[in-house]
Design an enzyme around this catalytic site. Structure first.
Site, PDB file in Angstrom:
ATOM      1  CG  HIS A 142      -0.372  -0.019   2.526  1.00  0.00           C
ATOM      2  ND1 HIS A 142      -1.040   0.412   3.649  1.00  0.00           N
ATOM      3  CD2 HIS A 142       0.862  -0.387   2.949  1.00  0.00           C
ATOM      4  CE1 HIS A 142      -0.242   0.303   4.711  1.00  0.00           C
ATOM      5  NE2 HIS A 142       0.907  -0.185   4.308  1.00  0.00           N
ATOM      6  CG  HIS A 143       3.975   2.111   2.157  1.00  0.00           C
ATOM      7  ND1 HIS A 143       3.153   2.961   2.883  1.00  0.00           N
ATOM      8  CD2 HIS A 143       4.398   1.158   3.029  1.00  0.00           C
ATOM      9  CE1 HIS A 143       3.088   2.528   4.133  1.00  0.00           C
ATOM     10  NE2 HIS A 143       3.824   1.441   4.249  1.00  0.00           N
ATOM     11  CB  CYS A 144       3.763   0.691  -4.533  1.00  0.00           C
ATOM     12  SG  CYS A 144       4.446   0.889  -6.185  1.00  0.00           S
ATOM     13  CD  GLN A 184      -0.610   8.586   4.996  1.00  0.00           C
ATOM     14  OE1 GLN A 184       0.354   9.002   5.639  1.00  0.00           O
ATOM     15  NE2 GLN A 184      -1.114   9.251   3.968  1.00  0.00           N
ATOM     16  CG  ASN A 186       2.277   6.522   1.187  1.00  0.00           C
ATOM     17  OD1 ASN A 186       2.343   5.322   1.444  1.00  0.00           O
ATOM     18  ND2 ASN A 186       3.332   7.210   0.792  1.00  0.00           N
TER      19      ASN A 186
END
Length: 356
Positions: A142-144, A184, A186
């Site tokens: 979920h950070h990509c 988070q 992001n």
């Protein structure tokens, strides 16, 4: 017209919508031990589920690697080209020595496992809509986002799964992301910043990586947690906000990012949730989606301790025990196997499966 992809072909008959491949696991001369991530956790989850007789090898859906053409549904060509530089991959995966490896080795030993997990998430998206639920035993990067990676996340599998559904599956035009990893999310937030079709709920430790203020603008329901948050407060907040999110926006699919880095003692998460608290949390999310008949896709995301694989397996066993994974397997398309093979398969199914 959408490109042709093998990721949306129907799996063989009799499979559970649980997606995995032995190629998920990253093993290379011990280099994977330089990151706190347990790079073999996905295989361990499957081993635990086999020990408990919930699944067998021929009953899970084999994940396929996402191709460049698949990845370009979200990623820029420029970003994919950057991954041809080992030092870029070293930065994204936070394993500095990777910078000194020839890129063909990095592609095979680091990026191929991540591309296979990404393919698994895309496949699980369609399975979830077909069957009501699906679990990719990997994924949750979920950070990509489309043009940048980070935090061990090289491909935007959550964004890809949702965009594939929007483009290819009739009747899917609204999605809710419930992101309960300690960090988070992001990446998907940047990707869906101005997209009214996607509702994002994100509960995370407000003090840790990535602290992406710009991406926060995409969060419709933000739950910022304090250091050391414990079970009672956490579960109450998860319950309140998951229910609120699904009442506020009625999606055609829920993507649940079920990070286990909220676990007490996680070196990066900074929260203090017990193993039982994580199992209960997953139950709360599945109950909310299943009671509303909204298909749910779960990905496993972050979790940096050796005991997380057991907790993920226990959670799946709990969901099954409560009937939240559907009472029986819907048969996949049978394909052209012979009658003999079908008889053998069904005999094997009976011996392998402890259905309720």
């Amino acid at each position: 017209r959408p490109h042709r992809t093998e990721l949306y072909e129907d799996p063989p008959s009799g499979c559970w919508p649980i997606v995995y491949s032995p190629d998920y696991n990253i093993t290379f001369m011990g280099l994977e031990k330089l990151h706190p991530f347990d790079a073999g956790k996905w295989g361990k989850v499957i081993d635990f589920l086999k020990e408990e007789k919930l699944i067998a090898d021929d009953l899970i859906v084999q994940a396929r690697e996402a191709t460049d053409e698949d990845l370009l549904v979200v990623h820029t060509r420029r970003y994919l080209n950057k991954l041809k530089w080992s030092f870029v991959v070293a930065t994204i995966t936070e394993i500095p020595p990777v910078a000194f490896l020839p890129n063909f080795v990095v592609q095979r030993k680091v990026l191929k496992p991540l591309r296979t997990q990404t393919g698994g998430t895309i496949m699980a998206g369609k399975l979830a809509v077909d069957r009501g639920w699906a679990i990719n035993v990997g994924g949750g990067f979920h950070h990509c986002s489309g043009d940048r990676g980070g935090g061990f996340c090289a491909y935007a599998d959550i964004t890809l799964a949702i965009k594939f559904l929007f483009e290819r599956v009739q009747g899917v035009s609204r999605a809710t992301i419930i992101d309960l990893d300690a960090h988070q999310g992001n990446g998907h937030e940047r990707d869906f910043m101005d997209d009214p079709r996607v509702y994002i709920m994100d509960a995370y430790n407000r003090y840790i990586y990535p602290g992406d203020g710009f991406a926060k603008r995409a969060i419709k329901r933000r739950v910022e947690l304090e250091w050391g948050t414990e079970d009672t407060e956490y579960l109450q907040k998860v319950h309140t906000h998951v229910e609120g999110a699904l009442n506020e926006f009625r999606p055609d699919v829920v993507v649940y990012n079920a990070g286990t880095d909220v676990l007490d003692g996680d070196p990066l998460g900074g929260l203090a949730i017990s193993p039982q608290g994580i199992v209960k949390r997953d139950e709360v999310v599945f109950r909310a989606a299943r009671s509303r008949r909204i298909p749910i896709l779960m990905v496993t995301s972050g979790g940096y301790q050796k005991r997380t694989a057991r907790i993920i397996a226990d959670s799946i066993l709990n969901l099954h025990g409560l009937g939240l994974l559907g009472k029986e397997r819907a048969a996949c398309a049978v394909g052209s196997s012979s009658v003999d093979q079908m008889i053998r398969d069904s005999a094997k199914d009976f011996s392998n499966l402890s259905l309720q």
